[in-house]
Write a protein that holds these residues in place. Sequence first.
Motif, mmCIF file in Angstrom:
data_model
loop_
_atom_site.group_PDB
_atom_site.id
_atom_site.type_symbol
_atom_site.label_atom_id
_atom_site.label_comp_id
_atom_site.label_asym_id
_atom_site.label_seq_id
_atom_site.Cartn_x
_atom_site.Cartn_y
_atom_site.Cartn_z
ATOM 1 N N TYR A 52 0.839 -1.194 0.000
ATOM 2 C CA TYR A 52 0.000 0.000 0.000
ATOM 3 C C TYR A 52 0.876 1.246 0.000
ATOM 4 N N ILE A 89 -4.674 6.389 3.477
ATOM 5 C CA ILE A 89 -4.516 5.547 2.293
ATOM 6 C C ILE A 89 -5.594 5.796 1.244
ATOM 7 N N GLY A 149 -5.906 -4.270 0.007
ATOM 8 C CA GLY A 149 -6.845 -3.286 0.537
ATOM 9 C C GLY A 149 -8.260 -3.791 0.593
#
Length: 166
Positions: free
Chosen positions: A7, A15, A101
């Motif tokens: 990520y 994020i 994610g």
Amino acid sequence: MIISMIYAVDEQGGIGIDNKMPWHLPADSAFFRRTTSGHTVLMGRKTYDSIGGRPLPKRRNVILTRDSSFTAEGCEVVHTVEAALELFGNGGDDEELFVIGGAEVYGLFMPHADRLYITEIAHRFETDAFMPGIDKSQWKAASRVKGIKDDKNPYDYEFVTYERIR
């Protein structure tokens, strides 16, 4: 099997916002493609929707969702962390599973992660999804590569790989 998370994160641990990334950093996108290509990627349903509701090419795509009726062409679907771990349990010692994610899925898999590939962006963005900080007593930076800031990549950033301390 190696469980990795990949990520990009800003200075505040952000994020994403509104199920999208708040930055455009082509070098990070290229790093993501290069690193995950040929491997299995596991994502939540919202992340799947955010990438256009299609599987990522040249990867085995697995979606984690609580919706027992959810299906996605070209993807495998699991409904629990345990089912995902069982699915990958026979992947072999060298096989690397990439959790991609979103924030809730990262949180579920963090206790199982062996490696973190993090693009650390030296900028603050407006975000509504966050990663917790890394407990330095559990992780060590195995590599750190400074990214090249240019017209297409307008922020200072580094590609950092962390390994869990065993």
